[in-house]
Write an enzyme that holds these catalytic residues in place. Structure first.
Site, short mmCIF file in Angstrom:
data_model
loop_
_atom_site.label_atom_id
_atom_site.label_comp_id
_atom_site.label_asym_id
_atom_site.label_seq_id
_atom_site.Cartn_x
_atom_site.Cartn_y
_atom_site.Cartn_z
N CYS B 20 -0.10 -3.49 2.60
CA CYS B 20 -1.34 -3.05 1.97
C CYS B 20 -1.95 -1.88 2.70
CB CYS B 20 -2.31 -4.21 1.88
SG CYS B 20 -1.89 -5.27 0.50
N LYS B 23 -2.00 1.40 0.70
CA LYS B 23 -2.92 1.65 -0.40
C LYS B 23 -3.64 2.98 -0.25
CE LYS B 23 -4.91 -2.40 -2.62
NZ LYS B 23 -6.08 -3.26 -2.71
N ASP B 93 -2.35 -12.04 -6.27
CA ASP B 93 -3.39 -11.49 -7.16
C ASP B 93 -3.60 -12.37 -8.40
OD1 ASP B 93 -4.06 -9.32 -5.62
OD2 ASP B 93 -2.60 -7.99 -6.55
N ASP B 229 -8.63 -12.47 -3.01
CA ASP B 229 -7.77 -12.57 -1.83
C ASP B 229 -8.01 -11.35 -0.95
OD1 ASP B 229 -6.57 -10.85 -3.65
OD2 ASP B 229 -4.52 -11.48 -3.19
#
Lengths: 209, 351
Positions: B20, B23, B93, B229
Site C-alpha cells: 500500500c 498508492k 476491502d 480497514d
C-alpha cells in the site's frame, strides 16, 4: 573528498532503505567522524535525520541543485538533531482557543483601482490586521492572490509574521503553477482546492478583502 | 535487467515502493479527481464520495453487489507469499464493507522475459490459496507484459444493502477498536534492510496473511456503527476519513495501539517508507499530536499499512464485550480511542 575520518558518498538513485543502511554501516566504523551524502529527495533527508538522531550525531542539510546534500557529524559543530525544526511537524494544528476565521485572498489587490495603489492597500490591510492582534486560523491565497508569496514580495514579512504566529499561510498549487511561481513558493505552503474547501467549510467566518 | 542471487531473482528488486506504500497520495489523488464529474446514481450506495473501501451497488431491497480492485508491486521476495498478501489486501476491502467475497479476477502484469514462468505461477498460487481461505472462487483475469511486476484482484462480494458498513455513521461517544497491530510499512522496510528479528518477521507475516473475515460473525451481534480497514493512508489517514464521514472528531490513545515488534526502533533509525511522508503531507492538517508523542509514534500513525486490520466505531457500553468477542476471531483486538463531538475529521493523538 574522503580520508580516514571523512567520507563523501553519492547515494542518488538508491531505493529506500538503502541510503540509510549504507550511511549507518559507514558510522559503524568508529574512526569515521563525518559523512557527507548526496541524496535524491526529501524522503532520504528525513530518514537520514532520524538516523542521526538515533545514533546521536549532528545533522545538517542543504539543497544542491535538484538534489540534497546531507552532513552527519560525530563531534559537535553540526547542528544537534534536537534543533532540526524541519523534522518537527506542526504539533498544534488544532487549538480550541484559536480563532476560526479564514482569510481568503483571491486577487493581489484590495478592491479595484490603480494596480500599484491597490496592491499597496492590500499590504496595509494585512499589516493592520496583524498589528491589531487578529490571528486568523489560516490565510488562503488563490488566483492572482498567490502573487503575494515569494521571498522578494513586499508581502513576505507580514505573511511570515502571521505564519510565525501559528496561522497556516497557504497558496493554491494550481495557481502557483499557472503564474509560474513554483520555484519561489515553499513546497510546504502549497495546498489544493480540496484543502481550501475543508478550511472554508470549517471556518467560523471567512474574510475576503 | 534483474539482479539475481545465485539463480534466484529477487522479486522486489524493481519495486521502488511496496504494497500500500505504492498508492498515489491522498493529496495527489484529490487533485486528480477534483475536476472529474462524480456519478449520481441512487443505486450506488457507497463509492467515491467518502473514500469508501469498495463500491456498493443496490440490486434489490435485499441484495447489493460490492466491488473492489487492488493491486501493487512485490513487497516480499517470496512469490507465493506475495500472491497471498496481494489477494488478502484486495479481499479485505470487501470485508471492510461488512460483505462476503464470492468471486475474484486476477490482475497481473509481469515481465516474462526477466523471470521464470514458475515465479508467476507461484504468485497466482498464493493468490488462489488466499481466495480459498476466504471461500471465494477465481473466475478469470487479465495479464499484460510490463517492466515491473504487479499483482492483485478485482473482487466481487454480496451484502444486504441495509447492512453496509461505511466510513460514516460513527456516533459521539463510540469506542474505537482495531483488530491487527500497526507498522507493516516500516516493518517491510526493516525486513528489506535485514533489521527485523525473527519474532518481528513472524508477526509481520501474520498481519499480512490473516484474513479480515473475523469481523463478519459479530456484525449482527454488536452495535458497530462504522468501519474501515487500515491500508495505504495509515492509521491517522483512515481515522480522518472515518471521522470526516461521520461528522465527528476522533481521539486516539497511542499507548493502546498494538504494534508489530521493533517498529518504533526501526522508525527511529530512519527506516520510514516514502509514502509515510506522503501521508503526513496529506493528513497532518487534520492530526494533532499531544505532548509526549515521539517522532517515531507520529511516523507509525502515518505508516502505510498493507492488509491492515479493521477500525471500528462501536457503541461505548458494548465495546468491551465486542472487543473480547473480536479477539477470538481476529489476530488481536483493542480499544484505542473514541469518537467525539468536535471539528469533523480531526484526529487528536494522546500518548
Amino acid at each position: 573528498m574522503s580520508d580516514d575520518h571523512n567520507v563523501t558518498v553519492d547515494l542518488r538513485g538508491l531505493v529506500c532503505p538503502e541510503p540509510v543502511i549504507r550511511t549507518k554501516k559507514i558510522f559503524e566504523n568508529n574512526l569515521i567522524e563525518r559523512v557527507e551524502a548526496l541524496v535524491d529527495d526529501e524522503v532520504n533527508v528525513q530518514n537520514l535525520s532520524r538516523l542521526a538522531r538515533s545514533i546521536k550525531v549532528g545533522f545538517q542539510t542543504k539543497p544542491d541543485g535538484k538534489y540534497h546534500r546531507v552532513v552527519l557529524e560525530r563531534s559537535s559543530g553540526g547542528l544537534q538533531p534536537e534543533n532540526i525544526v524541519e523534522t518537527q511537524p506542526q504539533t498544534s494544528t488544532i487549538k480550541e482557543e484559536r480563532n476560526s476565521t479564514v482569510v481568503l485572498i483571491t486577487k493581489n489587490t484590495f478592491g479595484e483601482g490603480d494596480q500599484e495603489f491597490s496592491e499597496h492597500l492590500l499590504n496595509i490591510f494585512l499589516q493592520t490586521m496583524y498589528d491589531s492582534g487578529h490571528r486568523p486560523r489560516s490565510i488562503l491565497m488563490a488566483n492572482t492572490g498567490v502573487k503575494l508569496m515569494g521571498p522578494n514580495s513586499p508581502f513576505a514579512k507580514v505573511l511570515d509574521d502571521f505564519q510565525k504566529a501559528g496561522c497556516d499561510v497557504l497558496a493554491c498549487g494550481l495557481c502557483v503553477e499557472y503564474y509560474g511561481l513554483k520555484e519561489i513558493v515553499p513546497k510546504e505552503q502549497i495546498t489544493n482546492m480540496f484543502a481550501i474547501c475543508e478550511y472554508l467549510d470549517a471556518a467560523g467566518k471567512v474574510i475576503t478583502p | 535487467m534483474t539482479e539475481s542471487i545465485g539463480n534466484k531473482q529477487l522479486l522486489t528488486v524493481n519495486s521502488r515502493t511496496s504494497g500500500c506504500s505504492a498508492k498515489i497520495s491522498a493529496a495527489e489523488l484529490n487533485a486528480i479527481l477534483s475536476d472529474l464529474p462524480k456519478p449520481i446514481c441512487k443505486e450506488l450506495i457507497a463509492g467515491i464520495t467518502n473514500f469508501e473501501d469498495a463500491a456498493v451497488y443496490k440490486i434489490s431491497e435485499e441484495l447489493a453487489i460490492v466491488q473492489t480492485i487492488d493491486f501493487f508491486p512485490p513487497i516480499l521476495s517470496d512469490p507465493f507469499l506475495f500472491g497471498q498478501v496481494a489477494a488478502n489486501n484486495a479481499l479485505s476491502d470487501i470485508y471492510a464493507m461488512g460483505a462476503k467475497p464470492i468471486f475474484a479476477l486476477n490482475v497481473l502484469s509481469f515481465p516474462t522475459c526477466d523471470y521464470p514462468l514458475d515465479t508467476v505461477k507461484s504468485i497466482l498460487k498464493g493468490g488462489l490459496d488466499q481466495m480459498g481461505k476466504a471461500g471465494a472462487i477465481l473466475a478469470g483475469g487479465h495479464s499484460i507484459q510490463t517492466p515491473e511486476i504487479l499483482y492483485g484482484l478485482a473482487v466481487t462480494g454480496l451484502i444486504n444493502p441495509r447492512k453496509v458498513l461505511t466510513n460514516g455513521g460513527a456516533r459521539p461517544g463510540d469506542s474505537l477498536l482495531i483488530t491487527k497491530p500497526i507498522g507493516t510499512g516500516i516493518a517491510l522496510i526493516g525486513l528489506k534492510a535485514e533489521s527485523l528479528s525473527a519474532k518481528g518477521q513472524k508477526v509481520l507475516m501474520e498481519v499480512l496473511t490473516t484474513l479480515n473475515d473475523g469481523l463478519l460473525p459479530h456484525l449482527e451481534r454488536f452495535p458497530i456503527h462504522a468501519g474501515t480497514d487500515v491500508t495505504g493512508y495509515g492509521l491517522a489517514g483512515h481515522l480522518h476519513e472515518m471521522a470526516k464521514a461521520s461528522g465527528l472528531a476522533c481521539k486516539l490513545n497511542f499507548s493502546k495501539v498494538p504494534l508489530i515488534p521493533e517498529v518504533s526502533q526501526l522508525a527511529n533509525e530512519g527506516l520510514v517508507p516514502a509514502a509515510a511522508y506522503g501521508n503526513r503531507n496529506s493528513f497532518q492538517k487534520w492530526v494533532s499530536f499531544k505532548e509526549g508523542i515521539e517522532l517515531a509514534h507520529e511516523d507509525l500513525c502515518f505508516d502505510p499499512q498493507t492488509a491492515g486490520g479493521f477500525l471500528l466505531a462501536v457503541e461505548n457500553e458494548k465495546a468491551e464485550e465486542c472487543c473480547a468477542a473480536l479477539s477470538k476471531t481476529s489476530m488481536t483486538a483493542a480499544i484505542i480511542g473514541s469518537f467525539e463531538e468536535g471539528q469533523a475529521g480531526y484526529v487528536e493523538v494522546y500518548p
